[in-house]
Write a protein that holds these residues in place. Structure first.
Motif, PDB file in Angstrom:
ATOM      1  N   ALA A  76       1.357   2.940  -1.102  1.00 17.26           N
ATOM      2  CA  ALA A  76      -0.003   2.821  -0.567  1.00 17.26           C
ATOM      3  C   ALA A  76      -0.517   4.187  -0.121  1.00 17.26           C
ATOM      4  O   ALA A  76      -1.679   4.545  -0.384  1.00 17.26           O
ATOM      5  N   TYR A  85     -10.862  -0.669   2.711  1.00  9.74           N
ATOM      6  CA  TYR A  85      -9.826  -0.913   1.710  1.00  9.74           C
ATOM      7  C   TYR A  85      -8.581  -0.088   2.024  1.00  9.74           C
ATOM      8  O   TYR A  85      -7.448  -0.583   1.929  1.00  9.74           O
ATOM      9  N   PHE A  86      -8.779   1.177   2.405  1.00  7.24           N
ATOM     10  CA  PHE A  86      -7.646   2.033   2.768  1.00  7.24           C
ATOM     11  C   PHE A  86      -6.874   1.468   3.956  1.00  7.24           C
ATOM     12  O   PHE A  86      -5.636   1.547   4.001  1.00  7.24           O
ATOM     13  N   ARG A  93       0.098  -2.306   4.495  1.00 13.82           N
ATOM     14  CA  ARG A  93       1.289  -2.625   3.707  1.00 13.82           C
ATOM     15  C   ARG A  93       2.470  -1.753   4.119  1.00 13.82           C
ATOM     16  O   ARG A  93       3.619  -2.083   3.862  1.00 13.82           O
ATOM     17  N   VAL A 116      -1.559   6.280  -3.117  1.00 12.91           N
ATOM     18  CA  VAL A 116      -2.855   5.881  -3.670  1.00 12.91           C
ATOM     19  C   VAL A 116      -3.980   6.483  -2.838  1.00 12.91           C
ATOM     20  O   VAL A 116      -4.930   7.069  -3.378  1.00 12.91           O
ATOM     21  N   ILE A 117      -3.888   6.370  -1.516  1.00 15.99           N
ATOM     22  CA  ILE A 117      -4.926   6.905  -0.625  1.00 15.99           C
ATOM     23  C   ILE A 117      -5.071   8.410  -0.808  1.00 15.99           C
ATOM     24  O   ILE A 117      -6.186   8.933  -0.940  1.00 15.99           O
ATOM     25  N   LEU A 151      -4.624  -1.048   2.709  1.00 14.50           N
ATOM     26  CA  LEU A 151      -3.450  -0.451   2.070  1.00 14.50           C
ATOM     27  C   LEU A 151      -2.438   0.015   3.109  1.00 14.50           C
ATOM     28  O   LEU A 151      -1.222  -0.187   2.955  1.00 14.50           O
ATOM     29  N   LYS A 152      -2.957   0.657   4.177  1.00 15.40           N
ATOM     30  CA  LYS A 152      -2.060   1.180   5.203  1.00 15.40           C
ATOM     31  C   LYS A 152      -1.258   0.066   5.866  1.00 15.40           C
ATOM     32  O   LYS A 152      -0.118   0.273   6.293  1.00 15.40           O
ATOM     33  N   PHE A 211       1.675  -3.763  -5.963  1.00 15.36           N
ATOM     34  CA  PHE A 211       1.923  -4.440  -4.682  1.00 15.36           C
ATOM     35  C   PHE A 211       2.240  -5.927  -4.808  1.00 15.36           C
ATOM     36  O   PHE A 211       2.567  -6.580  -3.822  1.00 15.36           O
ATOM     37  N   ILE A 270      -5.656  -6.921  -3.507  1.00 17.46           N
ATOM     38  CA  ILE A 270      -6.071  -6.476  -2.175  1.00 17.46           C
ATOM     39  C   ILE A 270      -7.589  -6.623  -2.055  1.00 17.46           C
ATOM     40  O   ILE A 270      -8.327  -6.164  -2.929  1.00 17.46           O
ATOM     41  N   GLU A 298      -3.260  -3.446  -8.932  1.00 21.89           N
ATOM     42  CA  GLU A 298      -2.725  -3.809  -7.607  1.00 21.89           C
ATOM     43  C   GLU A 298      -1.574  -4.796  -7.745  1.00 21.89           C
ATOM     44  O   GLU A 298      -0.585  -4.706  -7.002  1.00 21.89           O
TER      45      GLU A 298
END
Length: 376
Positions: free
Chosen positions: A363, A351-352, A358, A366-367, A355-356, A338, A342, A334
């Motif tokens: 991101a 967690y997703f 960001r 990764v998802i 990421l979103k 980034f 995170i 991470e």
């Protein structure tokens, strides 16, 4: 004395190669430290085989020795056929955490799992005519530990490339040899006639065919046995992340002199190597952020792949120590992608969402990749 120890160790070792003992050990090794797993195997086997040896020694005092030898010969022939049986063991013991701790959990699983199994019956058979039963016990328990340790080691190194089918054939042949030899030397001469010998081998041949047919058919269909499945799972778990992280390293051609664990990727590689080689999680150096190495031009796609595999691993059934290890790897990756760690509370959906927030294409990559890996 030593001969009884070696024979007992050898027969138990061969009997359990590719059997559920190794499957249990390999499965437990993905939940607990290897040392604790082997200690549990020692305690469980010691209790189980201790009962077997005590029973065998008692029987030797009330049954004539020639009768014991005949029973032993028949038993070894039976163990040979049992070895060829196509086992489909339940994995309930491995899939449940225990509140009693890893050593007790493994010990109880092995004690209960081996009750009435061919290894316990082999221990009884070996001890009925033993001069030194304690050495039979030492040999059988040593065989269990060696088999379990080898299963964990080989499973973590070569995965599903273990020649399990060949091992089963060799193990069965060894038991058959001991059984036939005992019967030949102890049965009354009236039974050592061509008609009886021919009938015996016809029955054995038919039995071997019927026992091996399911395994042969499964191999033709490309199915994996429980042992190979366990080996493959352990292999993938310990090596997929390593291989992905190794791909990130730029090498001295682009990076200059290797900084080792002072580089964030070098630190991550050293951490993974430590876990694979020792089976234990230990902190390697102090986490200092690695500001200089974060400026390196690591290939984004490779880092995304590594982080995605790591996040997918976090959805598996892991021990607390393994979770700590995986989170260390996750945080390092991470930082590369980034520039920050995170938060992860165990819920991949939450967690997703983090990421979103960001709002970057990285991101989203990764998802998407994690979802692909989980649905594969």
């Amino acid at each position: 004395m030593i001969q009884e120890f070696i024979r007992s160790l050898f027969l138990i070792f061969m009997a359990e190669m590719g059997d559920k003992t190794q499957i249990l050990a390999m499965a437990f090794a993905t939940q607990y430290r290897v040392k604790k797993v082997l200690l549990g195997v020692l305690l469980g086997s010691l209790l189980n085989h201790g009962i077997a040896v005590a029973l065998g020694s008692y029987l030797s005092n009330i049954i004539p020795i020639n009768t014991i030898q005949i029973i032993a010969g028949v038993s070894f022939v039976g163990f040979a056929l049992w070895t060829l049986k196509n086992d489909k063991e339940d994995d309930e013991e491995e899939n449940n955490k225990s509140r009693f701790g890893p050593v007790f959990t493994v010990a109880m699983a092995f004690f209960i799992g081996e009750l009435g199994d061919k290894t316990q019956l082999t221990a009884i058979t070996l001890s009925v005519d033993a001069v030194y039963p304690i050495f039979v016990l030492m040999g059988t328990v040593s065989g269990m530990i060696l088999t379990s340790g080898l299963g964990i080691y080989v499973g973590s190194k070569i995965g599903d490339r273990i020649p399990e089918f060949t091992i089963k054939i060799v193990s069965a042949a060894i038991f058959m040899f001991f059984g036939v030899t005992k019967l030949y030397t102890t049965l009354p001469p009236i039974y050592i006639q061509p008609i009886y010998i021919g009938g015996f081998f016809v029955v054995i041949g038919i039995s071997v065919y019927l026992l091996l047919k399911p395994a042969i058919d499964a191999r033709r269909r490309g199915e994996l046995s429980p042992f190979r499945e366990a080996a493959l799972t352990l292999y993938e778990y310990t090596h997929q992340i390593k291989e992905a992280v190794d791909e990130i390293c730029l090498g001295e051609g682009q990076c200059g002199k290797c900084q080792g664990s002072s580089c964030i990727i070098g630190y991550t590689k050293a951490l993974i190597r430590q876990v694979i080689e020792s089976g234990e999680f230990e902190k390697i150096g102090e986490w200092q952020g690695f500001p200089e190495s974060l400026e390196k031009n690591f290939e984004e796609g490779k880092v995304v792949e590594s982080l995605s595999i790591t996040l997918t691993a976090l959805t598996q059934h892991l021990s607390q120590e393994e979770m700590l290890f995986i989170h260390k790897v996750r945080q390092a990756l991470e930082m590369v992608l980034f520039g920050e760690k995170i938060p992860f509370n165990g819920d991949l959906g939450v967690y997703f969402e983090g990421l979103k927030m960001r709002g970057t294409k990285t991101a989203q990559k990764v998802i998407q990749r994690v979802e692909e890996l989980r649905s594969a």
